[in-house]
Design a protein around this motif. Structure first.
Motif, PDB file in Angstrom:
ATOM      1  N   HIS A 143       0.864  -1.177   0.000  1.00 32.92           N
ATOM      2  CA  HIS A 143       0.000   0.000   0.000  1.00 32.92           C
ATOM      3  C   HIS A 143       0.905   1.232   0.000  1.00 32.92           C
ATOM      4  CE1 HIS A 143      -3.118   2.859   0.889  1.00 32.92           C
ATOM      5  NE2 HIS A 143      -2.435   3.290   1.931  1.00 32.92           N
ATOM      6  N   VAL A 144       0.651   2.149  -0.914  1.00 36.75           N
ATOM      7  CA  VAL A 144       1.466   3.369  -1.018  1.00 36.75           C
ATOM      8  C   VAL A 144       0.588   4.575  -0.724  1.00 36.75           C
ATOM      9  CG1 VAL A 144       2.862   4.817  -2.548  1.00 36.75           C
ATOM     10  CG2 VAL A 144       3.011   2.323  -2.715  1.00 36.75           C
ATOM     11  N   GLU A 145       1.011   5.384   0.234  1.00 32.80           N
ATOM     12  CA  GLU A 145       0.304   6.653   0.505  1.00 32.80           C
ATOM     13  C   GLU A 145       0.893   7.729  -0.402  1.00 32.80           C
ATOM     14  OE1 GLU A 145       0.418   7.906   4.651  1.00 32.80           O
ATOM     15  OE2 GLU A 145       0.749   5.807   5.193  1.00 32.80           O
ATOM     16  N   THR A 146       0.023   8.469  -1.063  1.00 32.92           N
ATOM     17  CA  THR A 146       0.478   9.532  -1.962  1.00 32.92           C
ATOM     18  C   THR A 146       0.196  10.895  -1.328  1.00 32.92           C
ATOM     19  OG1 THR A 146       0.007   8.151  -3.876  1.00 32.92           O
ATOM     20  CG2 THR A 146       0.270  10.521  -4.275  1.00 32.92           C
ATOM     21  N   LEU A 147       1.259  11.666  -1.148  1.00 32.28           N
ATOM     22  CA  LEU A 147       1.141  13.036  -0.644  1.00 32.28           C
ATOM     23  C   LEU A 147       1.335  13.977  -1.817  1.00 32.28           C
ATOM     24  CD1 LEU A 147       0.890  13.740   2.493  1.00 32.28           C
ATOM     25  CD2 LEU A 147       1.661  11.412   2.002  1.00 32.28           C
ATOM     26  N   ARG A 148       0.487  15.001  -1.890  1.00 33.16           N
ATOM     27  CA  ARG A 148       0.590  15.974  -2.984  1.00 33.16           C
ATOM     28  C   ARG A 148       0.759  17.373  -2.428  1.00 33.16           C
ATOM     29  NH1 ARG A 148      -3.096  12.122  -4.915  1.00 33.16           N
ATOM     30  NH2 ARG A 148      -2.370  11.170  -6.859  1.00 33.16           N
ATOM     31  N   PRO A 149       1.319  18.273  -3.240  1.00 36.12           N
ATOM     32  CA  PRO A 149       1.411  19.672  -2.803  1.00 36.12           C
ATOM     33  C   PRO A 149       0.014  20.236  -2.570  1.00 36.12           C
ATOM     34  CG  PRO A 149       2.687  19.290  -4.809  1.00 36.12           C
ATOM     35  CD  PRO A 149       1.877  18.059  -4.587  1.00 36.12           C
ATOM     36  N   ARG A 150      -0.053  21.307  -1.797  1.00 34.86           N
ATOM     37  CA  ARG A 150      -1.361  21.909  -1.495  1.00 34.86           C
ATOM     38  C   ARG A 150      -1.978  22.542  -2.739  1.00 34.86           C
ATOM     39  NH1 ARG A 150      -2.337  21.116   3.647  1.00 34.86           N
ATOM     40  NH2 ARG A 150      -0.621  21.141   5.167  1.00 34.86           N
ATOM     41  N   ARG A 151      -1.152  22.961  -3.699  1.00 37.32           N
ATOM     42  CA  ARG A 151      -1.662  23.559  -4.927  1.00 37.32           C
ATOM     43  C   ARG A 151      -1.246  22.721  -6.135  1.00 37.32           C
ATOM     44  NH1 ARG A 151       0.452  29.663  -4.286  1.00 37.32           N
ATOM     45  NH2 ARG A 151       2.113  28.548  -3.200  1.00 37.32           N
ATOM     46  N   THR A 152      -2.119  22.670  -7.139  1.00 35.31           N
ATOM     47  CA  THR A 152      -1.745  22.012  -8.394  1.00 35.31           C
ATOM     48  C   THR A 152      -0.676  22.873  -9.083  1.00 35.31           C
ATOM     49  OG1 THR A 152      -3.369  23.223  -9.699  1.00 35.31           O
ATOM     50  CG2 THR A 152      -4.102  21.152  -8.675  1.00 35.31           C
ATOM     51  N   VAL A 153      -0.099  22.311 -10.133  1.00 33.19           N
ATOM     52  CA  VAL A 153       0.893  23.070 -10.908  1.00 33.19           C
ATOM     53  C   VAL A 153       0.244  24.329 -11.492  1.00 33.19           C
ATOM     54  CG1 VAL A 153       2.414  23.002 -12.920  1.00 33.19           C
ATOM     55  CG2 VAL A 153       2.233  20.997 -11.418  1.00 33.19           C
ATOM     56  N   ALA A 154      -0.990  24.193 -11.972  1.00 35.44           N
ATOM     57  CA  ALA A 154      -1.685  25.355 -12.568  1.00 35.44           C
ATOM     58  C   ALA A 154      -1.977  26.411 -11.501  1.00 35.44           C
ATOM     59  CB  ALA A 154      -2.971  24.885 -13.233  1.00 35.44           C
ATOM     60  N   GLU A 155      -2.393  25.970 -10.327  1.00 41.43           N
ATOM     61  CA  GLU A 155      -2.674  26.936  -9.248  1.00 41.43           C
ATOM     62  C   GLU A 155      -1.391  27.642  -8.809  1.00 41.43           C
ATOM     63  OE1 GLU A 155      -6.514  24.587  -7.291  1.00 41.43           O
ATOM     64  OE2 GLU A 155      -4.490  24.243  -6.500  1.00 41.43           O
ATOM     65  N   GLN A 156      -0.314  26.880  -8.732  1.00 38.57           N
ATOM     66  CA  GLN A 156       0.968  27.496  -8.370  1.00 38.57           C
ATOM     67  C   GLN A 156       1.381  28.526  -9.416  1.00 38.57           C
ATOM     68  OE1 GLN A 156       4.286  25.140  -6.675  1.00 38.57           O
ATOM     69  NE2 GLN A 156       5.468  25.778  -8.461  1.00 38.57           N
ATOM     70  N   ALA A 157       1.179  28.194 -10.702  1.00 40.38           N
ATOM     71  CA  ALA A 157       1.540  29.130 -11.773  1.00 40.38           C
ATOM     72  C   ALA A 157       0.706  30.404 -11.685  1.00 40.38           C
ATOM     73  CB  ALA A 157       1.356  28.451 -13.132  1.00 40.38           C
ATOM     74  N   ALA A 158      -0.567  30.241 -11.348  1.00 40.93           N
ATOM     75  CA  ALA A 158      -1.443  31.417 -11.238  1.00 40.93           C
ATOM     76  C   ALA A 158      -0.986  32.312 -10.079  1.00 40.93           C
ATOM     77  CB  ALA A 158      -2.884  30.962 -11.037  1.00 40.93           C
ATOM     78  N   ASP A 159      -0.542  31.699  -8.985  1.00 37.81           N
ATOM     79  CA  ASP A 159      -0.155  32.475  -7.793  1.00 37.81           C
ATOM     80  C   ASP A 159       1.273  33.006  -7.859  1.00 37.81           C
ATOM     81  OD1 ASP A 159      -2.618  31.843  -6.792  1.00 37.81           O
ATOM     82  OD2 ASP A 159      -1.897  30.276  -5.433  1.00 37.81           O
ATOM     83  N   GLU A 160       2.182  32.166  -8.390  1.00 35.66           N
ATOM     84  CA  GLU A 160       3.617  32.477  -8.295  1.00 35.66           C
ATOM     85  C   GLU A 160       4.238  32.816  -9.651  1.00 35.66           C
ATOM     86  OE1 GLU A 160       4.783  32.418  -5.255  1.00 35.66           O
ATOM     87  OE2 GLU A 160       3.250  31.223  -4.230  1.00 35.66           O
TER      88      GLU A 160
END
Ligand code: SF4
Length: 236
Positions: A92-109
């Motif tokens: 069983h593998v737990e997947t952790l993801r960033p709080r923002r998607t790549v698109a959301e990060q691009a919009a913000d940063e």
């Protein structure tokens, strides 16, 4: 839950590292599991070392949480080898993801933060999810090896990450890349397809390039910068 490891004196961790300086990878893993029952995390980047560690954990039925950080920028081949290891070993593998998607990060940063501020990008997409994964853990197992060079060249089998309150466990600390390759071949393990295409070290697509024969194995990571580590692993 507070961390037991955070209360271990550095001298005790040093003594543990000394005690296990001649131990096998399996013995180092077993010590971590017995010392910190139910509180051991293995992080997998799905490079060859992940194949070895998953094999050791699965075949010894060790009580270890297996975790990946999916930055949203991984190679398709990374997901493929993860799936093959799941199929082969039933893990069983737990997947952790960033709080923002790549698109959301691009919009913000702004677009392609990795080109302008790779440390900030790694902080958002790798380090923050990793630190969530380590919450409540006492021991953090990874595939770090001394032979990768740089800040890893002084690695020991056990070390203290005091800031995160965990003991870092490096069962493969003395393995060469040839040792890793030979182990995978001996056990016919699924391995990341890009290793055979000139990629000894593999991370996110925008920050990973193949290297020339004989080049440093991490030379293809953030090759346009002086950056050599994503910030997950700090010098010990
Ligand atoms: Fe961002 Fe590159 Fe770090 Fe991935 S490796 S998180 S794309 S800077």
């Amino acid at each position: 839950m507070s961390s037991v490891a955070a209360t271990l004196p550095a001298a005790e961790v040093d003594a543990l590292a000394e005690q296990f300086s001649d131990a096998t990878a399996a013995e180092i893993l077993l010590e971590a599991v017995e010392r910190f029952p139910g509180r051991v995390v293995l992080t997998c980047s799905w490079q060859r070392t992940s194949s070895v560690l998953v094999h050791l954990v699965a075949t010894q039925a060790l009580d270890v949480r297996i975790v990946e950080v999916d930055t949203g920028l991984l190679f398709p081949e990374t997901h493929e080898v993860r799936d093959r290891l799941i199929d082969r070993f039933g893990i069983h593998v737990e997947t952790l993801r960033p709080r923002r998607t790549v698109a959301e990060q691009a919009a913000d940063e702004g677009a392609e933060l990795w080109l302008r501020e790779p440390d900030a990008c790694c902080g958002l997409r790798k380090v923050e999810p990793l630190e969530r994964a380590l919450a409540g853990a006492d021991a953090w197992v990874s595939g770090l090896r001394r032979s990768s060079g740089g800040s890893r060249s002084t690695l020991r089998p056990f070390s203290l990450d005091a800031a995160r309150g965990v003991i870092k466990v490096a069962p493969l600390w003395r393995w060469s890349s040839e040792d890793v390759e030979a182990y995978c071949a001996e056990h016919d393990l699924p391995v990341h397809a890009l290793h055979a295409q000139g990629y000894p070290s593999i991370g996110c697509v925008p920050c990973t390039q193949p290297v020339a024969p004989g080049e440093d194995e991490r030379a293809g990571r953030w090759a346009w910068t002086g950056k050599t580590e994503c910030g997950l692993h700090r010098p010990t």
